[in-house]
Each structure stands twice: as structure tokens, then as C-alpha cells.
Design a protein around this motif. Structure first.
Motif, PDB file in Angstrom:
ATOM      1  N   UNK A   2       0.659  -1.222   0.094  1.00  0.00           N
ATOM      2  CA  UNK A   2       0.206   0.040  -0.130  1.00  0.00           C
ATOM      3  C   UNK A   2       0.737   1.371  -0.012  1.00  0.00           C
ATOM      4  N   UNK A   3       1.912   1.345   0.957  1.00  0.00           N
ATOM      5  CA  UNK A   3       2.576   2.658   1.127  1.00  0.00           C
ATOM      6  C   UNK A   3       4.065   2.700   0.310  1.00  0.00           C
ATOM      7  N   UNK A   4       4.356   1.437  -0.201  1.00  0.00           N
ATOM      8  CA  UNK A   4       5.836   1.612  -0.747  1.00  0.00           C
ATOM      9  C   UNK A   4       5.719   0.759  -2.232  1.00  0.00           C
ATOM     10  N   UNK A   5       4.348   0.491  -2.749  1.00  0.00           N
ATOM     11  CA  UNK A   5       4.392  -0.258  -4.080  1.00  0.00           C
ATOM     12  C   UNK A   5       5.446  -1.468  -4.269  1.00  0.00           C
ATOM     13  N   UNK A   6       5.608  -2.113  -2.971  1.00  0.00           N
ATOM     14  CA  UNK A   6       6.241  -3.474  -3.049  1.00  0.00           C
ATOM     15  C   UNK A   6       5.332  -4.537  -3.174  1.00  0.00           C
ATOM     16  N   UNK A   7       5.529  -5.220  -4.081  1.00  0.00           N
ATOM     17  CA  UNK A   7       4.750  -6.706  -4.458  1.00  0.00           C
ATOM     18  C   UNK A   7       5.828  -7.650  -4.350  1.00  0.00           C
ATOM     19  N   UNK A   8       5.641  -8.508  -3.072  1.00  0.00           N
ATOM     20  CA  UNK A   8       6.621  -9.584  -2.898  1.00  0.00           C
ATOM     21  C   UNK A   8       6.073 -10.694  -3.967  1.00  0.00           C
ATOM     22  N   UNK A   9       7.243 -11.343  -4.765  1.00  0.00           N
ATOM     23  CA  UNK A   9       6.997 -12.186  -5.781  1.00  0.00           C
ATOM     24  C   UNK A   9       7.460 -13.347  -5.433  1.00  0.00           C
ATOM     25  N   UNK A  10       8.560 -13.663  -4.408  1.00  0.00           N
ATOM     26  CA  UNK A  10       8.905 -14.993  -3.994  1.00  0.00           C
ATOM     27  C   UNK A  10       9.652 -14.889  -2.873  1.00  0.00           C
ATOM     28  N   UNK A  11       9.853 -15.983  -2.003  1.00  0.00           N
ATOM     29  CA  UNK A  11      10.695 -15.977  -0.820  1.00  0.00           C
ATOM     30  C   UNK A  11      11.657 -17.257  -0.815  1.00  0.00           C
TER      31      UNK A  11
END
Length: 242
Positions: free
Chosen positions: A174-183
Motif C-alpha cells: 500500500x505505502x511503498x508499492x512493493x509486491x513480494x514475488x517470491x521467498x
């Protein structure tokens, strides 16, 4: 041939107490999150010693049948939380999907150099500070997870001014436009000590399940490094193969 009565007499006292309480739990005469008789009551009931009673309770705890709550006593464990580390489902959603009530307490937040493992995983510059978040997470009022989270300050400016007791995944998006794609998850059996043990109502050196996680946005950019200490009796890992 030994009779049942004879076998019972041959059992060590700690095993007899363990079997008695396990039977009550399996027969649902003691229900989930219900308080067990006190150590004093068990000592009197079995004409035993406090050391013997505590040994019996420790055996039940190691089997995941009961858990300890500091200054409140022993309680029957609820079902373990089923958890797939590869699913990237946040803690709140995971708990609610299994009809559990989650909560998070922020223990501390600070700017630090950080441990070398975190700096290496996040590939930060030599002079860059990390943000360290320490949180305690609970299910139905029972502490089950103590976690250390490290994030690069340059990627998350002003992070410490935000609400950090909710879902970090949601906040990042929401606040940093970070989309976690994998771990990348590494899982091992470890032990807890000092403030971690105390927060989880464990004794020093008690076993735990340790998960070290690196979270990425895009193909190669690591944005989060976590060290999680789970109460082993509170979690069940389920990792599907494809």
C-alpha cells in the motif's frame, strides 16, 4: 502375564501422571485452552512430588498436548496452525482462515547496522542502516511466534512512523508499492533463550522451530530478512509438491 492393574503399578509416577492427563485430553474431558489442575493439586492427588509432576507436564508439553502460560498455569493445546511457508499468505489471513484469533505486539523498532546474515541477504551498502522490528505474535491469546525483521532503510523511508502491528505485506504494497514475488525459506530446529524464551513462556534452552526467510520484489531484489522463532507445538508445516 501382567494385568492392567499390575502394569499400572509398575509405571513410574511421572508416566502415570502423564498418561492420566493425556487420557483426559483425548477423551475431551479437558478441552482446548482449558486450564489443567495446578501442580499442587496433582501432587496431592497422586501423592507425588512437584519434581515428578513437572516432569510429567514437560512430557505432555513436548508432545504438543499442553502449553504453559507464565503465572497462569498449564492449558490444553488447541489444534496446530497449518502453515505452508511457500504460500506467502500473511499471518492474519492464515489464522482467520483457520478460525483463530491473531494478534501482534511490537516489542521494539530501531535503526541499526544489523547482523551480518541480514546485511548479506539484503545486499545493502556498507554505510546503510537497517530497520529492525521485533514482534511477538499470538493466536487466541497464546504467544506462538517471536520474530526479528530486517529491512533496508533506503527502501522503506519513514517506516517507523507507521503502524507496525498489522500485516507488513499489506503495508509494503500500500505505502511503498512493493509486491513480494517470491521467498527463500530455511527451516531448522533451534532453541530459545532469555527474552525470547520468556516472551513465549518457555524455559531457557527449550526447542523451537526456526524459520529464516528472505523476501524478494521482482527477480533478484531482496527487501526483507526475517528470523522467526515458533513454539513447536503451535505449528504444523504443510508443504505441497508440484
Amino acid at each position: 502375564m501382567h494385568t492392567d492393574a499390575g502394569l499400572k503399578k509398575m509405571l513410574p509416577a511421572n508416566i502415570e501422571i502423564r498418561d492420566y492427563l493425556a487420557g483426559l485430553i483425548k477423551q475431551s474431558r479437558l478441552k482446548q485452552n482449558e486450564r489443567l489442575p495446578s501442580e499442587r493439586e496433582l501432587v496431592e492427588q497422586f501423592k507425588s512430588t512437584r519434581i515428578t509432576v513437572r516432569d510429567a507436564l514437560s512430557k505432555l508439553e513436548s508432545e504438543g498436548l499442553i502449553y504453559r502460560s507464565n503465572r497462569r498455569g498449564w492449558f490444553v493445546s488447541p489444534p496446530r496452525l497449518e502453515y505452508d511457508p511457500s504460500s506467502r499468505v500473511n499471518f492474519y489471513l492464515l489464522a482467520e482462515q483457520q478460525q483463530r484469533t491473531p494478534a501482534t505486539e511490537l516489542i521494539s523498532q530501531k535503526r541499526i547496522k544489523g547482523p551480518q546474515a541480514a546485511r548479506t541477504a539484503l545486499a545493502v551498502a556498507a554505510d546503510e542502516k537497517l530497520i529492525e522490528l521485533v514482534r511477538l505474535r499470538s493466536l487466541d491469546g497464546r504467544p506462538v511466534l517471536y520474530e526479528f525483521i530486517y529491512l533496508p532503510e533506503s527502501r522503506f523511508p519513514e517506516l517507523m512512523k507507521k503502524d507496525l502491528e498489522g500485516s507488513l505485506t499489506t503495508l509494503m504494497q500500500r505505502d511503498y508499492n512493493v509486491e513480494i514475488t517470491h521467498e527463500d525459506n530455511r527451516i531448522c530446529v533451534s532453541a530459545v533463550y532469555d527474552q525470547v524464551a520468556d516472551a513465549l513462556s518457555h524455559i531457557n534452552g527449550a526447542p523451537c522451530l526456526e524459520i529464516r526467510r528472505i523476501r524478494y520484489e521482482g527477480e533478484r531484489k531482496a527487501v526483507e530478512f526475517d528470523i522467526e522463532h515458533w513454539v513447536h507445538s503451535a505449528i504444523e508445516l504443510r508443504i505441497p509438491s508440484h
